[in-house]
Design a protein around this motif. Structure first.
Motif, short mmCIF file in Angstrom:
data_model
loop_
_atom_site.label_atom_id
_atom_site.label_comp_id
_atom_site.label_asym_id
_atom_site.label_seq_id
_atom_site.Cartn_x
_atom_site.Cartn_y
_atom_site.Cartn_z
N TYR A 81 57.21 68.97 68.39
CA TYR A 81 57.99 67.79 68.03
C TYR A 81 59.43 68.22 67.83
CZ TYR A 81 53.46 65.68 67.11
OH TYR A 81 52.17 65.20 67.23
N VAL A 94 63.06 67.06 66.71
CA VAL A 94 63.75 66.02 65.96
C VAL A 94 65.24 66.29 66.08
CG1 VAL A 94 64.09 64.94 63.71
CG2 VAL A 94 61.82 65.84 64.33
N GLU A 146 68.44 64.68 64.94
CA GLU A 146 68.99 63.66 64.05
C GLU A 146 70.37 63.24 64.52
OE1 GLU A 146 66.90 64.56 59.84
OE2 GLU A 146 68.67 65.76 60.26
N SER A 184 72.21 59.93 70.96
CA SER A 184 71.24 59.23 71.81
C SER A 184 71.16 59.88 73.19
CB SER A 184 71.62 57.76 71.93
OG SER A 184 70.72 57.08 72.76
N ARG A 242 69.28 63.24 72.96
CA ARG A 242 67.82 63.05 72.90
C ARG A 242 67.27 62.67 74.27
NH1 ARG A 242 69.17 61.28 67.78
NH2 ARG A 242 69.56 59.16 68.49
N ALA A 259 57.27 65.90 72.16
CA ALA A 259 57.86 64.60 71.84
C ALA A 259 59.24 64.82 71.23
CB ALA A 259 56.97 63.85 70.86
N HIS A 283 62.11 62.97 68.76
CA HIS A 283 62.31 61.92 67.77
C HIS A 283 63.72 62.00 67.20
CE1 HIS A 283 58.04 60.90 67.61
NE2 HIS A 283 57.81 62.20 67.69
N ASP A 284 64.15 60.91 66.56
CA ASP A 284 65.45 60.91 65.89
C ASP A 284 65.32 60.96 64.38
OD1 ASP A 284 64.53 58.36 65.37
OD2 ASP A 284 66.32 57.33 66.12
N ASP A 285 64.07 61.00 63.88
CA ASP A 285 63.84 60.92 62.44
C ASP A 285 62.77 61.93 62.03
OD1 ASP A 285 63.97 59.49 59.80
OD2 ASP A 285 61.88 59.10 60.32
N THR A 294 59.29 60.53 60.69
CA THR A 294 58.36 60.12 61.73
C THR A 294 57.57 61.31 62.25
OG1 THR A 294 59.82 58.31 62.38
CG2 THR A 294 58.17 59.02 64.00
N ALA A 295 58.26 62.39 62.56
CA ALA A 295 57.59 63.58 63.08
C ALA A 295 56.63 64.17 62.06
CB ALA A 295 58.62 64.63 63.51
#
Length: 149
Positions: free
Chosen positions: A78, A80, A82, A89, A92, A109, A111-113, A116-117
């Motif tokens: 994962y 991430v 941030e 954006s 990512r 995967a 993610h931006d948070d 969540t991960a």
């Protein structure tokens, strides 16, 4: 050293600063040692804070080269990244595109948070999200304000 890391059971968690070449190899060795010691694949979280500088081209290339070996030792990774706004954006999206083109779909995967991960990882590693965040705080991979807030 431009990163902090921890191993919590099967979870290998890295918080990057600005990576340098030695760090890329050092993280790979940490993952390989964890995999060998546990005799099962790890689950990885790689956190890039919004204020971190992107790696230089040679460091980025080394990270890409190490991806297959990381996936040999990890069930899932994962990432991430941030930060908000157009720049983050795009970063990512570029990372996700590179990983998909490289045949990593389903194992990696973006993610931006972090929350969540961590919520996705928690049941896979047998620790609650709050346990992961607190251990991360103790090891310097999660900021104090994130755990407190």
């Amino acid at each position: 050293m431009a990163y902090q890391s921890m191993l919590l059971g099967r979870l290998h968690f890295v918080r990057w600063g600005t990576p340098v070449m030695d760090d890329v190899d050092r993280v790979l060795r940490e993952v390989q040692r964890g995999f060998a010691a546990l005799k099962q694949p790890l689950i990885g979280i790689s956190l890039v804070p919004g204020d971190a500088d992107p790696p230089k081209d040679d460091v980025r290339a080394a990270m890409v080269r190490n991806m297959d070996e990381l996936l040999r030792c990890n069930e899932r990774l994962y990432f991430v990244m941030e930060g908000s706004g157009f720049r983050h954006s795009v970063m990512r999206s570029v990372l996700a595109g590179l990983l998909l083109v490289g045949g990593k779909r389903g194992r990696v995967a973006v993610h931006d948070d972090l929350n969540t991960a961590v919520a996705l990882v928690a049941p896979q590693v047998g620790h609650s999200a709050s346990e992961i965040m607190m251990a991360g705080r103790l090891h310097g991979v999660v900021s104090a304000e994130r755990v407190a807030g």
